[in-house]
Design an enzyme around this catalytic site. Structure first.
Site, PDB file in Angstrom:
ATOM      1  N   GLY A 290      39.693  26.395  37.734  1.00 17.52           N
ATOM      2  CA  GLY A 290      40.168  27.496  38.561  1.00 17.52           C
ATOM      3  C   GLY A 290      41.658  27.535  38.850  1.00 17.52           C
ATOM      4  O   GLY A 290      42.101  28.374  39.627  1.00 17.52           O
TER       5      GLY A 290
ATOM      6  N   CYS B   5      45.562  23.999  25.879  1.00 14.41           N
ATOM      7  CA  CYS B   5      46.378  22.875  26.315  1.00 14.41           C
ATOM      8  C   CYS B   5      46.467  21.884  25.164  1.00 14.41           C
ATOM      9  O   CYS B   5      46.295  20.680  25.352  1.00 14.41           O
ATOM     10  CB  CYS B   5      45.753  22.245  27.552  1.00 14.41           C
ATOM     11  SG  CYS B   5      46.887  21.079  28.247  1.00 14.41           S
TER      12      CYS B   5
ATOM     13  N   CYS C  24      37.521  31.818  30.871  1.00 11.77           N
ATOM     14  CA  CYS C  24      37.218  30.373  30.821  1.00 11.77           C
ATOM     15  C   CYS C  24      37.887  29.764  32.045  1.00 11.77           C
ATOM     16  O   CYS C  24      38.881  29.051  31.941  1.00 11.77           O
ATOM     17  CB  CYS C  24      37.836  29.722  29.585  1.00 11.77           C
ATOM     18  SG  CYS C  24      37.151  30.239  28.043  1.00 11.77           S
ATOM     19  N   ALA C  25      37.340  30.050  33.204  1.00  7.87           N
ATOM     20  CA  ALA C  25      38.128  29.857  34.424  1.00  7.87           C
ATOM     21  C   ALA C  25      38.084  28.451  35.013  1.00  7.87           C
ATOM     22  O   ALA C  25      38.974  28.079  35.787  1.00  7.87           O
ATOM     23  CB  ALA C  25      37.687  30.871  35.475  1.00  7.87           C
ATOM     24  N   GLY C  26      37.043  27.664  34.699  1.00  4.87           N
ATOM     25  CA  GLY C  26      36.897  26.376  35.393  1.00  4.87           C
ATOM     26  C   GLY C  26      37.974  25.381  35.025  1.00  4.87           C
ATOM     27  O   GLY C  26      38.379  25.339  33.864  1.00  4.87           O
TER      28      GLY C  26
ATOM     29  N   ASP D  92      28.402  32.759  29.790  1.00  7.09           N
ATOM     30  CA  ASP D  92      28.903  32.304  28.497  1.00  7.09           C
ATOM     31  C   ASP D  92      29.871  33.366  27.975  1.00  7.09           C
ATOM     32  O   ASP D  92      29.465  34.506  27.717  1.00  7.09           O
ATOM     33  CB  ASP D  92      27.713  32.115  27.542  1.00  7.09           C
ATOM     34  CG  ASP D  92      28.151  31.615  26.176  1.00  7.09           C
ATOM     35  OD1 ASP D  92      29.353  31.713  25.844  1.00  7.09           O
ATOM     36  OD2 ASP D  92      27.287  31.122  25.435  1.00  7.09           O
TER      37      ASP D  92
ATOM     38  N   LYS E 126      44.327  28.416  36.933  1.00  2.43           N
ATOM     39  CA  LYS E 126      44.971  29.685  36.530  1.00  2.43           C
ATOM     40  C   LYS E 126      44.325  30.851  37.244  1.00  2.43           C
ATOM     41  O   LYS E 126      44.991  31.819  37.609  1.00  2.43           O
ATOM     42  CB  LYS E 126      44.921  29.847  35.014  1.00  2.43           C
ATOM     43  CG  LYS E 126      45.777  28.820  34.302  1.00  2.43           C
ATOM     44  CD  LYS E 126      45.778  29.010  32.816  1.00  2.43           C
ATOM     45  CE  LYS E 126      46.330  27.781  32.121  1.00  2.43           C
ATOM     46  NZ  LYS E 126      45.460  26.586  32.224  1.00  2.43           N
TER      47      LYS E 126
HETATM   48  C1  LIG Z   1      40.660  24.549  29.349  1.00  7.79           C
HETATM   49  S1  LIG Z   1      39.417  24.795  30.491  1.00  7.79           S
HETATM   50  C2  LIG Z   1      40.033  26.108  31.451  1.00  7.79           C
HETATM   51  C3  LIG Z   1      41.009  25.669  32.506  1.00  7.79           C
HETATM   52  C4  LIG Z   1      41.247  26.759  33.538  1.00  7.79           C
HETATM   53  N1  LIG Z   1      41.738  27.972  32.923  1.00  7.79           N
HETATM   54  C5  LIG Z   1      42.208  26.317  34.617  1.00  7.79           C
HETATM   55  O1  LIG Z   1      43.407  26.647  34.523  1.00  7.79           O
HETATM   56  O2  LIG Z   1      41.782  25.660  35.563  1.00  7.79           O
HETATM   57  C6  LIG Z   1      38.178  25.561  29.547  1.00  7.79           C
HETATM   58  C7  LIG Z   1      36.948  25.957  30.349  1.00  7.79           C
HETATM   59  O3  LIG Z   1      36.107  26.742  29.506  1.00  7.79           O
HETATM   60  C8  LIG Z   1      34.771  26.463  29.840  1.00  7.79           C
HETATM   61  N2  LIG Z   1      33.884  26.912  28.745  1.00  7.79           N
HETATM   62  C9  LIG Z   1      33.449  26.218  27.678  1.00  7.79           C
HETATM   63  N3  LIG Z   1      32.682  26.986  26.902  1.00  7.79           N
HETATM   64  C10 LIG Z   1      32.644  28.207  27.484  1.00  7.79           C
HETATM   65  C11 LIG Z   1      32.009  29.424  27.156  1.00  7.79           C
HETATM   66  N4  LIG Z   1      31.240  29.550  26.073  1.00  7.79           N
HETATM   67  N5  LIG Z   1      32.183  30.467  27.984  1.00  7.79           N
HETATM   68  C12 LIG Z   1      32.937  30.358  29.100  1.00  7.79           C
HETATM   69  N6  LIG Z   1      33.558  29.220  29.462  1.00  7.79           N
HETATM   70  C13 LIG Z   1      33.409  28.158  28.652  1.00  7.79           C
HETATM   71  C14 LIG Z   1      34.768  24.982  30.080  1.00  7.79           C
HETATM   72  O4  LIG Z   1      33.641  24.598  30.840  1.00  7.79           O
HETATM   73  C15 LIG Z   1      36.098  24.783  30.807  1.00  7.79           C
HETATM   74  O5  LIG Z   1      35.889  24.865  32.185  1.00  7.79           O
END
Ligand SMILES: C[S@@+](CC[C@H](N)C(=O)[O-])C[C@H]1O[C@@H](n2cnc3c(N)ncnc32)[C@H](O)[C@@H]1O
Length: 472
Positions: A292, A409, A288-290, A339, A294
């Site tokens: 980015g 978080c 769940c990188a966005g 996903d 971490k």
């Molecule tokens: C808490 S944020 C992650 C923050 C990130 N780890 C960082 O440190 O910048 C959660 C992320 O999970 C993504 N997300 C939501 N549903 C998801 C899925 N089914 N598969 C993968 N990513 C998903 C969201 O779009 C969001 O970018």
């Protein structure tokens, strides 16, 4: 008709145009955007400030004041609503939202800043004349004059229920949090009144800006040359800017070698990277990188170990942000838009997996001043299946002997221990490992094996981390 001589009328006051105060008009526009368009203050404010700064008579001090007025008004909205409610003769829901925004903005200046009373009242009434019209400005004037009759402590004594009668409602009004949030934070924190009060106070403080020097790309020494920069408290890669400033203007940040990242978030990446795995340590996944943060730290750490990072994110535009954060990473990596609950990779492919799942964000209330008012308890039901689904595929994605980090978080127990507990029941060959030794020097991490960081204890966001090893 009476034959009484008519009393001479008072000469009408000559009309005076309202004075336009660009700082307060900007603050009002930001509050309206947050209220009307569900905008985020931290996204709506910078472009407004940039546009205002193009104007010669809007300087850095004006920008700082506008920011303080917006953030302070939003954070303390619960308290100010209670004070305003005591000063108007109708329920608050019957007060027009723009009028309420002006009143709260005035209340913040009167009760939450050092702006002298007469300046706070007159500037807010002038704002009301500009944005609401003269008629409603009179109402604003009358309400602000009532508010100005007491200070914050005096008002809190009047409008907050006594602690002994209703502790949660008392804390909710005094520290401006929704009651359900007070209750959830308290459940997770445990303990008595002191701890929860300190936490709620910390949520109302402006957080410091923390930078990360991405290993192999920048050093903390380089960042410590910046003005008012001091080393981080816990992460060896962290530098704190005690007076804020514009991180984007720092060369290492502009070049992507360093970034803005809360220390809690750094610690999560570090703990996962340092967790013991049995066997090879070559393939790392951030599921769940966005946007980015971490992933960029994990990518740099993976490069030092000769490992490869796959950073995956569902939203394509956020995957783009991940690619930007990782650009220039010293080792191999790949970014995919996928996903995480239906991943394109094969089970058991990874040695280390992070899932920093979408959550209510109740651990980052310092940064998102409006979030506490927007979140609802029902949101937890929406996140619950996704959080479980993402942890399930993370556990399937790691090989036997590898480690998964489940992070949020949010300290809400429904998003932390409840999710981990449920998944451990489904994976009999998965076991929690003690995360505390992997955060060396960080005190007060509780009884483990998972860890919960707290703003009032660690100065970080309230990040949660559970480390889980597959043994089968
Ligand atoms: C808490 S944020 C992650 C923050 C990130 N780890 C960082 O440190 O910048 C959660 C992320 O999970 C993504 N997300 C939501 N549903 C998801 C899925 N089914 N598969 C993968 N990513 C998903 C969201 O779009 C969001 O970018």
């Amino acid at each position: 008709m009476s034959d009484q001589p008519r009393r001479p009328r008072k000469p009408a006051k000559p009309y005076r145009r309202p004075q336009k105060d660009p700082v307060r008009i900007l603050a009002f526009e930001a509050l309206r955007a947050v209220d009307e368009r569900d905008a985020y203050a931290n996204l709506v404010l910078p472009p407004l400030l940039r546009k205002a700064r193009e104007n010669d008579d809007f300087d850095a001090r004006d920008a700082a004041l506008a920011t303080e007025l917006v953030y302070g008004t939003l954070r303390r909205q619960g308290t100010y609503d209670a004070v305003v409610a005591a000063c108007v003769d109708r329920p608050l829901r019957e007060v027009d939202p723009p009028v309420l925004d002006v009143l709260n903005l005035g209340a913040h200046q009167l009760l939450g800043t050092r702006i002298p009373t007469h300046a706070a009242v007159s500037a807010t009434v002038e704002l009301a004349r500009v944005v609401l019209g003269d008629g409603r400005a009179k109402f604003v004037n009358a309400v602000l004059r009532k508010i100005a009759q007491d200070d914050l402590d005096g008002w809190l004594e009047r409008v907050a229920p006594a602690y002994d009668e209703d502790p949660e409602d008392h804390l909710a009004v005094v520290h401006s949090h929704p009651r359900w949030v007070v209750s959830a934070l308290w459940d997770s924190l445990g303990g008595g009144r002191t701890g929860i009060e300190e936490l709620l106070k910390a949520d109302n403080d402006r957080p410091e800006v923390t930078l990360v020097a991405r290993p192999g790309r920048a050093t903390t020494t380089e960042l410590l040359d910046e003005e008012a920069a001091v080393p981080g408290r816990w992460s060896p890669y962290a530098v704190r800017l005690t007076e804020g400033g514009e991180p984007g203007a720092i060369t290492a940040v502009a070049e992507g070698r360093a970034g803005v990242q809360d220390e809690g978030s750094q610690l999560v990446a570090l703990a996962l990277a340092n967790a013991p795995v049995e066997g090879p340590d070559r393939m790392w996944l951030d599921g769940c990188a966005g946007p980015g943060g971490k992933a960029a730290l994990l990518g740099a750490l993976a490069a030092e170990r000769g490992a490869v990072l796959l950073a995956s994110e569902k939203q394509p535009h956020r995957a783009g942000l991940v690619a930007k954060a990782l650009a220039g990473n010293p080792g191999p990596y790949q970014v995919v838009a996928a996903d995480g609950t239906r991943p394109p990779w094969r089970p058991g492919s990874f040695d280390r997996v992070l899932v920093d799942v979408p959550c209510t964000g109740l651990g980052a209330l310092r940064r998102r001043p409006e979030a506490r008012w927007r979140r609802r308890p029902e949101d937890l039901d929406g996140f619950a299946p996704l959080q479980r689904g993402l942890l399930r595929t993370a556990l399937e994605s790691v090989r036997a002997g590898g480690v998964v980090g489940y992070a949020t978080c949010s300290p809400h127990l429904a998003e932390t221990r409840a999710v981990v507990g449920d998944l451990l029941k489904q994976f009999p060959d998965a076991e929690l490992i003690d995360a505390r030794p992997l955060l060396p020097g960080v005190p007060d991490l509780g009884e483990g094996p998972d860890v919960q960081l707290w703003p009032h204890v660690h100065g970080t966001d309230a990040m949660y981390l559970a480390l889980i090893r597959r043994t089968g």
